[in-house]
Design a protein around this motif. Structure first.
Motif, PDB file in Angstrom:
ATOM      1  N   UNK A 258       0.832  -1.210   0.000  1.00 27.47           N
ATOM      2  CA  UNK A 258       0.000   0.000   0.000  1.00 27.47           C
ATOM      3  C   UNK A 258       0.862   1.255   0.000  1.00 27.47           C
ATOM      4  N   UNK A 259       1.911   1.209   0.815  1.00 23.03           N
ATOM      5  CA  UNK A 259       2.816   2.352   0.935  1.00 23.03           C
ATOM      6  C   UNK A 259       3.536   2.607  -0.398  1.00 23.03           C
ATOM      7  N   UNK A 260       4.017   1.529  -0.986  1.00 18.72           N
ATOM      8  CA  UNK A 260       4.744   1.651  -2.260  1.00 18.72           C
ATOM      9  C   UNK A 260       3.811   2.180  -3.353  1.00 18.72           C
ATOM     10  N   UNK A 261       2.593   1.653  -3.392  1.00 14.58           N
ATOM     11  CA  UNK A 261       1.636   2.095  -4.405  1.00 14.58           C
ATOM     12  C   UNK A 261       1.358   3.585  -4.236  1.00 14.58           C
ATOM     13  N   UNK A 262       1.211   4.007  -2.986  1.00 11.14           N
ATOM     14  CA  UNK A 262       0.921   5.414  -2.709  1.00 11.14           C
ATOM     15  C   UNK A 262       2.074   6.307  -3.183  1.00 11.14           C
ATOM     16  N   UNK A 263       3.292   5.896  -2.842  1.00 13.49           N
ATOM     17  CA  UNK A 263       4.475   6.668  -3.259  1.00 13.49           C
ATOM     18  C   UNK A 263       4.577   6.773  -4.772  1.00 13.49           C
ATOM     19  N   UNK A 264       4.304   5.654  -5.440  1.00 10.92           N
ATOM     20  CA  UNK A 264       4.440   5.618  -6.906  1.00 10.92           C
ATOM     21  C   UNK A 264       3.182   6.115  -7.612  1.00 10.92           C
ATOM     22  N   UNK A 265       2.181   6.507  -6.831  1.00 13.54           N
ATOM     23  CA  UNK A 265       0.883   6.952  -7.382  1.00 13.54           C
ATOM     24  C   UNK A 265       0.245   5.880  -8.280  1.00 13.54           C
TER      25      UNK A 265
END
Ligand code: CP3
Length: 330
Positions: A258-265
């Motif tokens: 979730x965190x990675x997806x958020x960072x990478x939009x």
């Protein structure tokens, strides 16, 4: 605040009486995929009923082996049957245009949908290269997947040659879908979870990376959805290696994603268990709301964790569409 968007994998299909009615008259499933007027009607059936936010093209991932001249049939209550192959010698692929021509009615279906889609986005799709190879080698659905697992271990060279042919044709096929008007493409890598480590890298990461790269070069505005189902911890590896706009999740993925997806939009798609949708009742409402809450801080498209099951009651689909569309963020 933006409204949540929703569609369901396999939203056009056997749980709909209006689909079963058309299907009854056409015993050959692939003929239905290659009948543009009927295929476009079927694509629009779930939109008319539920007002989903996305239209997905009605077709199947197994048109690629068919285009390569492998025999593909769909047996009632059994699923796909393919004459098994063991190397590229069993296929015909010398001229890519000829292969693509065999499945060109699909582009006519897209033309029709493109005229009718109004404000909805149209999703085209393909199978992940490894998933398509799996069906080509197994000859159909398999419980153990023993043939494909042995094949990539014992006949790696032959497997890589086949991967290359399937990859080239798949990229051509997606480009044509884009030419005719799809806004999104989804890659269904349904059997990614069979592999790990180097095999995952060679047969899942590499081909999917190529697909993303070639599609980005060809059409930067086309949105790419990847669904490497069953990847578990490798979902992170996948997201770090393969470019995409949307990642579709099943029910088993690392929280860190979730965190990675958020960072990478990167938008998350998913992930209601299709069995919860069959069962309905208070648990369905609870699970749906949990998913809405869970993904409220990332971009999210509501969907299932795999395709909708034929026994799904229509009223349960209506229920989740209402829940999702009327959801107010707290
Ligand atoms: O999402 C949609 O509504 C678009 C249409 C679509 C179909 N198949 C129609 C279909 C899509 C996106 C697919 C993808 C597909 N096909 C996948 C990837 C997703 C997944 O389920 O893992 C796979 C593995 C296939 C191969 C396939 N096609 C199988 C294994 C089967 C038989 C089992 C089953 O679920 O029915 C099919 C047949 C199929 N594809 C049907 C439909 C509507 C049912 C055919 C019928 O009417 O008898």
């Amino acid at each position: 605040m933006n409204k949540k968007r929703i569609w369901l994998m396999r939203q056009a299909g056997r749980y709909l009486p209006e689909y079963r009615k058309i299907r009854k008259k056409e015993p050959n499933f692939l003929d239905l995929c290659f009948s543009p007027i009927l295929a476009a009607d079927i694509s629009l059936q779930p939109i008319k009923r539920f007002d989903f936010d996305f239209i997905i093209l009605f077709c199947d991932i197994l048109v690629i082996p068919y285009a390569l001249n492998q025999k593909v049939t769909f047996k009632k209550n059994h699923g796909p049957l393919l004459d098994p192959i063991s190397s590229i010698k069993d296929l015909s692929y010398k001229n890519m245009n000829q292969n693509i021509n065999k499945i060109s009615p699909v582009f006519e279906t897209i033309n029709i949908l493109n005229q009718k889609k109004a404000e909805k986005n149209l999703i085209g799709f393909c199978g992940g290269v490894f998933t398509v190879l799996n069906y080509m080698i197994e000859g159909g659905t398999s419980k153990t997947h023993s043939k494909i697992k042995s094949f990539i271990k014992l006949e790696k060279r032959k497997a890589l040659d086949l991967i290359q042919i399937i990859l080239e044709l798949t990229i051509e096929y997606l480009k044509k879908q884009i030419d005719h008007g799809v806004d999104y493409i989804q890659v269904f890598e349904s059997w990614a979870g069979l592999l790990d480590n180097e095999e995952y890298e060679t047969f899942v990461i590499e081909p999917n990376k190529q697909i993303s790269k070639k599609i980005r070069e060809y059409s930067p505005e086309t949105k790419i959805i990847h669904f490497p189902r069953g990847s578990r911890k490798n979902y992170i590896y996948f997201l770090n290696e393969v470019e995409c706009d949307v990642i579709s999740l099943d029910n088993n993925y690392p929280e860190e994603l979730l965190k990675i997806a958020k960072e990478k939009k990167i938008i998350i798609q998913g992930n209601l268990n299709p069995l919860d949708l069959v069962n309905g009742g208070p648990l369905l409402q609870k699970k749906t709301l949990e998913i809405l809450e869970k993904f409220k801080d990332v971009g999210h498209i509501f969907n299932l964790s795999h395709g909708i099951l034929p026994e799904t009651p229509i009223e349960n689909v209506e229920k989740i569409v209402n829940l999702v569309k009327n959801y107010e963020y707290t």
